[in-house]
Write a protein that holds these residues in place. Structure first.
Motif, mmCIF file in Angstrom:
data_model
loop_
_atom_site.group_PDB
_atom_site.id
_atom_site.type_symbol
_atom_site.label_atom_id
_atom_site.label_comp_id
_atom_site.label_asym_id
_atom_site.label_seq_id
_atom_site.Cartn_x
_atom_site.Cartn_y
_atom_site.Cartn_z
ATOM 1 N N ASN A 659 71.950 -24.451 -4.966
ATOM 2 C CA ASN A 659 72.992 -23.736 -5.697
ATOM 3 C C ASN A 659 72.403 -22.458 -6.303
ATOM 4 O OD1 ASN A 659 71.718 -25.685 -7.778
ATOM 5 N ND2 ASN A 659 72.823 -24.243 -9.065
ATOM 6 N N GLY A 660 73.261 -21.485 -6.501
ATOM 7 C CA GLY A 660 72.825 -20.212 -7.046
ATOM 8 C C GLY A 660 73.880 -19.152 -6.838
ATOM 9 N N GLU A 661 73.482 -17.933 -7.073
ATOM 10 C CA GLU A 661 74.414 -16.799 -6.986
ATOM 11 C C GLU A 661 74.320 -16.167 -5.598
ATOM 12 O OE1 GLU A 661 74.336 -14.015 -10.112
ATOM 13 O OE2 GLU A 661 74.442 -15.509 -11.703
ATOM 14 N N PHE A 662 74.962 -16.786 -4.643
ATOM 15 C CA PHE A 662 75.043 -16.176 -3.322
ATOM 16 C C PHE A 662 75.844 -14.882 -3.395
ATOM 17 C CE2 PHE A 662 74.226 -20.635 -2.610
ATOM 18 C CZ PHE A 662 73.284 -20.618 -1.593
ATOM 19 N N VAL A 663 76.783 -14.834 -4.313
ATOM 20 C CA VAL A 663 77.502 -13.600 -4.655
ATOM 21 C C VAL A 663 77.180 -13.305 -6.116
ATOM 22 C CG1 VAL A 663 79.768 -12.521 -4.934
ATOM 23 C CG2 VAL A 663 79.339 -14.066 -3.002
ATOM 24 N N PRO A 664 76.724 -12.095 -6.458
ATOM 25 C CA PRO A 664 76.336 -11.799 -7.848
ATOM 26 C C PRO A 664 77.440 -12.154 -8.841
ATOM 27 C CG PRO A 664 75.714 -9.990 -6.406
ATOM 28 C CD PRO A 664 76.542 -10.916 -5.578
ATOM 29 N N GLY A 665 77.033 -12.862 -9.907
ATOM 30 C CA GLY A 665 77.968 -13.206 -10.962
ATOM 31 C C GLY A 665 78.764 -14.466 -10.735
ATOM 32 N N THR A 666 78.572 -15.159 -9.609
ATOM 33 C CA THR A 666 79.281 -16.408 -9.330
ATOM 34 C C THR A 666 78.278 -17.480 -8.923
ATOM 35 O OG1 THR A 666 79.609 -15.975 -6.967
ATOM 36 C CG2 THR A 666 81.257 -15.086 -8.484
ATOM 37 N N GLU A 667 78.650 -18.724 -9.113
ATOM 38 C CA GLU A 667 77.789 -19.839 -8.710
ATOM 39 C C GLU A 667 78.437 -20.592 -7.562
ATOM 40 O OE1 GLU A 667 75.476 -23.758 -10.496
ATOM 41 O OE2 GLU A 667 77.101 -22.827 -11.641
ATOM 42 N N SER A 668 77.656 -20.835 -6.525
ATOM 43 C CA SER A 668 78.116 -21.604 -5.371
ATOM 44 C C SER A 668 77.029 -22.602 -5.008
ATOM 45 C CB SER A 668 78.411 -20.682 -4.182
ATOM 46 O OG SER A 668 79.358 -19.688 -4.534
ATOM 47 N N TRP A 669 77.391 -23.582 -4.168
ATOM 48 C CA TRP A 669 76.348 -24.483 -3.697
ATOM 49 C C TRP A 669 76.658 -25.028 -2.313
ATOM 50 C CZ3 TRP A 669 78.385 -27.272 -8.363
ATOM 51 C CH2 TRP A 669 79.227 -28.327 -8.041
ATOM 52 N N PHE A 670 75.567 -25.378 -1.636
ATOM 53 C CA PHE A 670 75.607 -26.027 -0.338
ATOM 54 C C PHE A 670 74.914 -27.378 -0.489
ATOM 55 C CE2 PHE A 670 76.074 -21.606 0.506
ATOM 56 C CZ PHE A 670 76.840 -21.487 1.653
ATOM 57 N N SER A 671 75.489 -28.429 0.050
ATOM 58 C CA SER A 671 74.895 -29.749 -0.092
ATOM 59 C C SER A 671 74.869 -30.456 1.253
ATOM 60 C CB SER A 671 75.674 -30.583 -1.110
ATOM 61 O OG SER A 671 77.018 -30.769 -0.703
ATOM 62 N N PHE A 672 73.847 -31.288 1.402
ATOM 63 C CA PHE A 672 73.695 -32.077 2.624
ATOM 64 C C PHE A 672 73.168 -33.449 2.245
ATOM 65 C CE2 PHE A 672 70.845 -33.830 5.849
ATOM 66 C CZ PHE A 672 71.723 -33.959 6.915
ATOM 67 N N GLY A 673 73.713 -34.495 2.868
ATOM 68 C CA GLY A 673 73.260 -35.841 2.577
ATOM 69 C C GLY A 673 73.207 -36.701 3.826
ATOM 70 N N TYR A 674 72.204 -37.565 3.876
ATOM 71 C CA TYR A 674 72.093 -38.570 4.927
ATOM 72 C C TYR A 674 72.064 -39.935 4.262
ATOM 73 C CZ TYR A 674 69.970 -41.819 8.198
ATOM 74 O OH TYR A 674 69.710 -42.925 8.976
ATOM 75 N N LEU A 675 72.871 -40.859 4.757
ATOM 76 C CA LEU A 675 72.973 -42.187 4.178
ATOM 77 C C LEU A 675 73.054 -43.225 5.289
ATOM 78 C CD1 LEU A 675 73.732 -44.369 1.962
ATOM 79 C CD2 LEU A 675 76.110 -43.672 2.341
ATOM 80 N N LYS A 676 72.355 -44.326 5.083
ATOM 81 C CA LYS A 676 72.512 -45.495 5.940
ATOM 82 C C LYS A 676 72.552 -46.720 5.052
ATOM 83 C CE LYS A 676 70.549 -48.009 9.872
ATOM 84 N NZ LYS A 676 69.436 -48.082 10.860
ATOM 85 N N THR A 677 73.628 -47.490 5.150
ATOM 86 C CA THR A 677 73.747 -48.703 4.343
ATOM 87 C C THR A 677 74.290 -49.824 5.212
ATOM 88 O OG1 THR A 677 74.743 -49.692 2.366
ATOM 89 C CG2 THR A 677 76.046 -48.019 3.493
ATOM 90 N N GLU A 678 73.623 -50.973 5.170
ATOM 91 C CA GLU A 678 73.995 -52.121 5.984
ATOM 92 C C GLU A 678 73.906 -53.392 5.147
ATOM 93 O OE1 GLU A 678 72.712 -50.940 10.517
ATOM 94 O OE2 GLU A 678 71.147 -51.784 9.211
ATOM 95 N N GLU A 679 74.618 -54.425 5.599
ATOM 96 C CA GLU A 679 74.602 -55.713 4.904
ATOM 97 C C GLU A 679 74.401 -56.851 5.893
ATOM 98 O OE1 GLU A 679 78.367 -55.704 2.950
ATOM 99 O OE2 GLU A 679 79.454 -56.546 4.672
ATOM 100 N N ASN A 680 73.841 -57.919 5.395
ATOM 101 C CA ASN A 680 73.579 -59.114 6.198
ATOM 102 C C ASN A 680 74.237 -60.290 5.485
ATOM 103 O OD1 ASN A 680 72.607 -61.315 7.580
ATOM 104 N ND2 ASN A 680 70.464 -60.699 7.523
ATOM 105 N N SER A 681 75.338 -60.778 6.064
ATOM 106 C CA SER A 681 76.110 -61.848 5.434
ATOM 107 C C SER A 681 75.768 -63.181 6.087
ATOM 108 C CB SER A 681 77.607 -61.562 5.576
ATOM 109 O OG SER A 681 78.377 -62.573 4.988
ATOM 110 N N GLU A 682 75.339 -64.115 5.285
ATOM 111 C CA GLU A 682 75.028 -65.477 5.713
ATOM 112 C C GLU A 682 74.051 -65.514 6.890
ATOM 113 O OE1 GLU A 682 78.752 -68.197 4.728
ATOM 114 O OE2 GLU A 682 79.301 -66.596 6.126
ATOM 115 N N GLY A 683 73.134 -64.564 6.924
ATOM 116 C CA GLY A 683 72.101 -64.560 7.946
ATOM 117 C C GLY A 683 72.567 -64.185 9.336
ATOM 118 N N LYS A 684 73.760 -63.582 9.477
ATOM 119 C CA LYS A 684 74.276 -63.225 10.795
ATOM 120 C C LYS A 684 73.654 -61.958 11.361
ATOM 121 C CE LYS A 684 78.859 -65.188 9.848
ATOM 122 N NZ LYS A 684 80.316 -64.871 9.751
#
Length: 822
Positions: A659-684
């Motif tokens: 985030n920062g002033e990509f245009v003078p006097g204003t604040e903007s931001w770029f974001s990126f995320g990677y996620l992996k989430t898994e579950e194991n139910s009853e040992g399956k």
């Protein structure tokens, strides 16, 4: 690669960036008495100098943590000077009107909005929240652009954080925990978020590894502070989606101040852009107030109150959804009878008092009550036709259903009522000595729930009533031989629950700022405990107890580069709330255990300059190991729990935000995320959790026209890869691991500022009555992308097939808006 190696790579990589000195910055626009920008104004301070450009814009770097004088000079105008004190890396906006009559000399006392780098908290500017476009504009609309925060429903204010679900997020307003209605199943029913953005002063957000003083949830903390007005003021906003009004009031002796707001919301403009044609009569209204009283120099009182009434009347008429592939297009046509009438009324009140026992010891008491009355009544008959679409270009029936694969009907019925009353009483203390701080708190909560659930669904396919698969049919060759057994609903949930839950919780944490050589170091360590018991269930509830140790360590090296390194984590428990205790049959299981999550978060904040403007890069690596997981399914925004602790899970990922002033006097931001989430139910084995949002990309961008700085642009862009599409009722989720299409959405807003006293003198005509006045145009879903929230599962008795029909969200919608401040 091990965790230690990954952290080392981060350190080596980011230390290669350019430096950013220990300093602060002042910026703004310089105008003359006619509100015209002045160029070539010399701005000087402590050996540094700058000049205003043709738009009157200037920016100058000043020494931090000491009082300095900034001087403004111009060959044709009188000199102006101000004295100011800022903290390191702090930004301050000062807009000046110069004249040719007299010199201007003054002092500005700045209360800095200190960045909470040490705690790993994201600080969001309330002005950005108010101006950024979105179908559900507000704080949650901005959160969805942050990395690690996911939502593919623009009609909802609910969000998931780093693999958690909607119920795993804490929300505080003025240190008071706030609640949401229980029964809401669809985003279009939600209406208004509790938080009124017109009243907000500070917004802090933590996506994991948060301190022990925050409560018992697994995923995130949203900590909001309402402002305390110093003089009378008012603001107003109106658009095609609703209107809001807020008023600031202050007594003559300055002991009393209050800020109040009223909001009205109507989502019909958005809902009517969906596939379903409906008669939709929503009415979402809330009134909120925050009153403060300064009894003495040591004693303060405040009251926070909210009344919300959401009436939702929905009468679907028809729906046609096209899906499939280019080679094999299909369509679902539905004709409806019936209607839905839902009502959600909530009442909330809280009293907070703060007593400063001494300069180093502060006591606080918080008492709150939340009452919600909710009902869901609907009878809707859906008669559907499923078939192939004629894709022959030039055909007279192009786009129509040419071959019917299945016909049938579904009848949904519900009479659900819920009455919940929750009271809290909490005492908190803060002790400070030298560089140490000790915080502690004790809290009692009583939850009284009265709930009636009556829901059933009947499915008919080609004239045959379909029994649920849990019914043991005497013959396996249906429908070719007659079935003589009883007809039963495909789904049937009937339960009455009267439950009381008593909770005791406490925390204690210690913080210290110290030095290792010339390097600054912060340490925080704490512990939470929570004890609860569920009464009134069919089976005997047992008293349960959990401990949650947590810690944070932050290091700011004495480098020329401005960097902060953090490691945080601990054990986090989520004792079950009422919804987590109720299983798919509507029965409360009082001995459901608390879900447990072990957090590890390693992060780096790097501040630097680029093109003589400040920027910050925030990088976070996280891992969560979950045990005693209470599995669930998501239908739009309604979560249905299994009410058992038979699974384990994990979530891991990387988040980046620039985030920062990509245009003078204003604040903007770029974001990126990677996620992996898994579950194991009853040992399956491990499968994707319902919130497994693999990739996330978001942009929040502000701009203005250089020749017309009062013409501003606001852009909100989100791209998420597809979520798991769920599974039909009674089906094994291990057999249905399909995903929805990627979620792509761009909202854009254009605003013309007619009056802004911050950058110019008030107009002499009627516009001079306003401090701010602007008109705007907003375009939601600019590129008209088809985004799906869930699947509707259609069963065909002849082909013995089940089809996943996507439920698409809103299309392109235009909105106009008027905003004013007095």
């Amino acid at each position: 690669m091990s965790i230690s190696k990954i952290i080392l790579v981060f350190v080596v990589f980011w230390t290669g960036f350019s430096s950013f000195a220990q300093s602060a910055r002042v910026k703004g626009i310089i105008l003359d008495n006619n509100n015209q920008p002045i160029d070539n104004v010399n701005v000087s301070c402590s050996g540094s100098s700058a000049q205003s450009d043709t738009n009157g814009f200037y920016q100058i770097k000043i020494p931090a943590d000491k009082k300095v004088i900034i001087v403004f000079t111009h060959v044709a105008l009188k000199k102006a000077a101000i004295s100011v004190t800022l903290e390191s890396s702090e930004d301050y906006e000062f807009n000046l009107v110069m004249n040719d009559q007299q010199e201007q000399i003054g002092e500005i006392i700045v209360t800095a909005n200190k960045r909470r780098e040490v705690q790993g908290i994201t600080v969001i500017n309330p002005e950005v929240i108010r101006k950024m476009p979105g179908a559900n504009a507000g704080i949650e609309n901005i959160l969805k652009v942050l990395p690690g925060v996911n939502s593919n429903n623009e009609l909802s204010t609910q969000y998931a954080v780093r693999g958690g679900n909607y119920d795993e997020n804490l929300v505080y307003v003025n240190e008071i925990e706030v609640y949401r209605p229980f029964l809401i199943r669809s985003g279009q029913q939600e209406g208004l978020s509790f938080t009124n953005t017109d009243l907000v002063q500070n917004v802090d957000f933590s996506a994991g590894g948060f301190q022990a003083k925050f409560g018992d949830k697994l995923s995130s903390v949203l900590d909001i502070t309402y402002r305390k007005p110093t003089k009378f003021g008012a603001s107003f906003e109106a658009s095609l989606l609703g209107a809001s009004l807020s008023v600031d009031a202050v007594s003559k002796d300055k002991k009393w101040n209050a800020i109040s707001g009223i909001r009205y919301r109507n989502n019909s403009l958005l809902v009517k852009s969906q596939d379903s044609q409906t008669n939709f009569k929503p009415s979402f209204v809330d009134v909120q107030t925050n009153v403060n009283y300064q009894a003495s120099a040591k004693w303060q009182w405040s009251f926070l109150g909210n009344i919300s009434q959401n009436n939702y009347q929905y009468e679907p008429l028809t729906r046609q959804t096209k899906f499939g592939t280019v080679d094999k297009p299909m369509a679902l046509s539905v004709y409806y009878e019936g209607q839905e009438k839902d009502k959600y009324d909530t009442y909330f009140g809280a009293i907070k008092t703060t007593y400063k026992v001494s300069d180093n010891f502060t006591l606080k008491f918080i008492g709150s009550a939340f009452h919600t009355l909710e009902q869901e009544y609907f009878d809707i008959l859906a008669q559907y036709r499923l078939g192939d679409v004629d894709a022959t270009i030039g055909s007279d029936t192009y786009g129509d259903v040419s071959f019917t694969r299945g016909i049938g009907s579904q009848l949904h019925h519900a009479r659900n009522d819920l009455d919940a009353f929750i009271v809290n009483a909490e005492i908190k203390g803060v002790h400070e000595w030298r560089r140490n701080q000790l915080e502690w708190g004790i809290k009692y909560t009583r939850e009284s729930i009265r709930d009636r659930v009556i829901e059933w669904e009947v499915i008919d396919s080609a004239g045959f009533s379909i029994n649920p698969p849990i019914i043991d049919l005497p013959k396996k060759d249906q429908p070719y031989f007659p079935y003589t057994g009883p007809l039963v609903p495909y789904q049937n949930v009937r339960a009455i629950n009267f439950n009381t839950i008593n909770r005791f919780s406490a925390y204690g944490q210690w913080s210290r700022k110290s030095y290792v050589g010339n390097n600054e170091i912060w340490i925080n360590a704490g512990m939470r405990m929570h004890s609860w018991e569920v009464l009134g269930a069919l089976e005997q509830g047992k008293s349960q107890f959990v401990f949650s140790p947590r810690a944070q360590l932050a290091l700011k090296p004495n480098w020329e580069k401005e960097m902060v390194f953090r490691i945080s984590g601990g054990w986090y428990h989520q004792p079950p709330f009422y919804r987590e205790l109720r299983n798919a049959d509507g029965v409360v299981r009082p001995n459901v255990k608390a879900q447990q999550s072990v957090h590890f978060v390693a992060s780096n904040d790097y501040s630097f300059e680029m093109c003589s403007r400040p920027f910050k890069l925030i990088s976070e690596l996280y891992y969560k190991s979950l045990t005693d997981v209470n599995t669930y399914t998501i239908d739009n925004v309604r979560i249905r729990y299994a009410a058992s602790n038979v699974a384990k899970a994990y979530a891991q990922g990387l988040d980046f935000r620039l985030n920062g002033e990509f245009v003078p006097g204003t604040e903007s931001w770029f974001s990126f995320g990677y996620l992996k989430t898994e579950e194991n139910s009853e040992g399956k084995g491990y499968i994707a959790r319902p919130t497994d949002q693999r990739l996330k990309f978001g942009i929040l961008f502000q701009d203005y026209m250089p020749t017309i700085p009062s013409m501003k642009l606001y852009l909100n862009l989100v791209y998420n890869t597809g979520l798991p599409g769920g599974s039909p009722s009674y089906s094994d989720p291990y057999l249905y691991q399909n995903r929805l299409n990627d979620y792509r959405r761009v909202d854009i807003g254009f605003s013309k500022v007619l009056v802004d006293n911050a950058i110019g003198k008030s107009k002499t005509n009627w516009l001079g009555n306003f401090k701010e006045l602007s008109v705007g145009l907003e375009i939601f879903n600019l590129f008209n992308n088809q985004n799906a929230i869930t699947n509707t599962w259609v069963r065909d008795v002849y082909s013995k097939s089940e089809y996943a029909i996507p439920n698409y969200m809103t299309t392109r919608v235009f909105n106009v808006k008027l905003s004013a401040k007095l």
